[in-house]
Scaffold this active site. Structure first.
Site, short mmCIF file in Angstrom:
data_model
loop_
_atom_site.label_atom_id
_atom_site.label_comp_id
_atom_site.label_asym_id
_atom_site.label_seq_id
_atom_site.Cartn_x
_atom_site.Cartn_y
_atom_site.Cartn_z
N GLN A 84 0.76 -1.24 -0.08
CA GLN A 84 -0.11 -0.17 0.08
C GLN A 84 0.95 1.28 0.02
OE1 GLN A 84 -3.18 0.77 -0.49
NE2 GLN A 84 -3.89 -1.15 -0.69
N SER A 85 1.83 1.42 -0.74
CA SER A 85 3.00 2.32 -0.75
C SER A 85 2.28 3.66 -1.48
CB SER A 85 4.08 1.82 -1.60
OG SER A 85 4.79 3.16 -1.90
#
Ligand SMILES: *Cc1c(COP(=O)(O)O)cnc(C)c1O
Length: 359
Positions: A84-85
């Site tokens: 989930q960068s």
């Protein structure tokens, strides 16, 4: 010797940059939160409102990094981070607008679902080339190992006739095709921006800047900016992933490279880098009750939404430092909101569980 804001901005201006953010980002006093915490004067700088794809510190960095890609005539960018960068999503968004194709290597634990939610949803909408890689649960991916994977992907892309640009996680360390600490340089300018705002607002300079630190570039830039322009101001990085010993060394390395790239001769010392690793909770990305309650507190008192991975943990640190008497009541403490709010949504069940369901 101290530098003026103008001196520093002149030096930063020698580096090419594209224009993708709203500048300056807002800075204001958080009267209600200060009162609520019985603490020092708290201010916030809203780098969650940079404007590119939900905002965040990564878009400040990308102004310089994208410009470097364009100079090097890259048509593909390859980078990596966790599932989930914010970094990967922001890179993909910025790259797309300049006609550069993003390839994202997203590391996830085997039991972590790769649903199109939060930043992954945005990556999908951007039509990024997403490659999922498995990491060991609870383990931090080693940067060197990830760069090897990027190199291999880069060779393939080159064989297909493209010009890839490899950039390390967070745009922080000098690695791959990024041969200058461009992420940190953007935060030297970011510090100049906030100093200009506090001085022109008739106020005095902050005594402390508190922020969430992950790959180190933001902190390194702030440390250099403070040492150059406001040496009494201390930068406090609240780590969300790494233990403070090795991490502080990394920040120091980036800060020294930044000092050198700007030709400032500041002589950055280990003492200039302050990192707290006491507020990691159970580790990177793990949302606990304190995170959920802190998001609620700040949202209810100030209408500001924190994210569960970075800024809520930094705020937990700030609250604890207030509680344990780290600051004087007259200190001016600036909290840098670094963004990351898309990560709220994939964590909805956890947050709901802590805040809504009765135990
Ligand atoms: C990446 C990130 C940070 C940490 O910045 P670094 O420069 O990587 O240390 C903090 N907050 C948010 C929301 C981020 O996405």
């Amino acid at each position: 010797m101290a530098y003026t804001i103008r001196d520093i901005l002149d030096r930063v201006d020698r580096f090419p940059r594209v224009d993708i953010i709203h500048r300056p980002t807002p800075l204001r006093k958080l009267e209600r939160l200060s009162a609520r915490l019985g603490g020092p004067e708290i201010y916030v700088k809203r780098d969650d409102l940079t404007g590119l794809a939900f905002g965040g510190n990564k878009s400040r960095k990308l102004e310089f990094i994208i410009a470097d890609m364009l100079e090097k005539k890259a048509d593909v960018v390859i980078t990596w981070a966790s599932l989930q960068s914010n970094w990967c999503m922001q890179t993909a968004a910025a790259a797309r607008t300049f006609g550069i194709k993003p390839i994202l290597m997203l590391f996830k634990a085997a039991d972590q679902p790769a649903t199109a939610d939060g930043n992954v949803l945005l990556d999908v909408i951007l039509d990024a080339d997403i490659r999922f890689l498995e990491k060991e649960k609870g383990r931090i991916v080693k940067a060197a190992q990830a760069m090897d994977i990027l190199e291999e992907a880069g060779r393939k892309v080159r064989a297909e006739g493209h010009r890839p640009y490899l950039v390390p996680v967070g745009g922080s360390l000098v690695r791959g095709d990024m041969d200058k600490p461009l992420g940190a340089i953007s935060y030297v300018a970011g510090f100049a921006e906030l100093l200009d705002q506090t001085r022109n607002g008739g106020g005095t300079e902050p005594d402390f800047v508190v922020h969430s630190t992950g790959s180190g570039g933001t902190q390194a830039g702030l440390v250099v900016g403070a040492k150059a322009m406001a040496p009494a101001c201390r930068i406090i990085g609240i780590s969300v992933s790494d233990p403070k010993g090795p991490f502080s060394d990394e920040v120091l390395e980036i800060a020294r490279e930044t000092d050198e790239a700007l030709g400032l001769g500041l002589g950055i010392l280990p003492d200039d880098v302050t990192v707290f690793d006491e507020y990691l909770g159970q580790g990177y990305g793990i949302v606990d009750r304190a995170v959920a309650e802190t998001i609620r507190l700040v949202f209810q008192t100030e209408g500001i939404v924190l994210d569960p991975i970075y800024t809520a943990k930094a705020m937990i640190g700030l609250q604890d430092l207030i509680k344990t008497g780290f600051f004087k009541p007259t200190d001016k403490v600036l909290f840098l909101h670094t963004g990351g709010t898309p990560a709220l949504f994939p964590n909805r069940d956890k947050i709901f569980g802590f805040l809504v369901k009765k135990a």
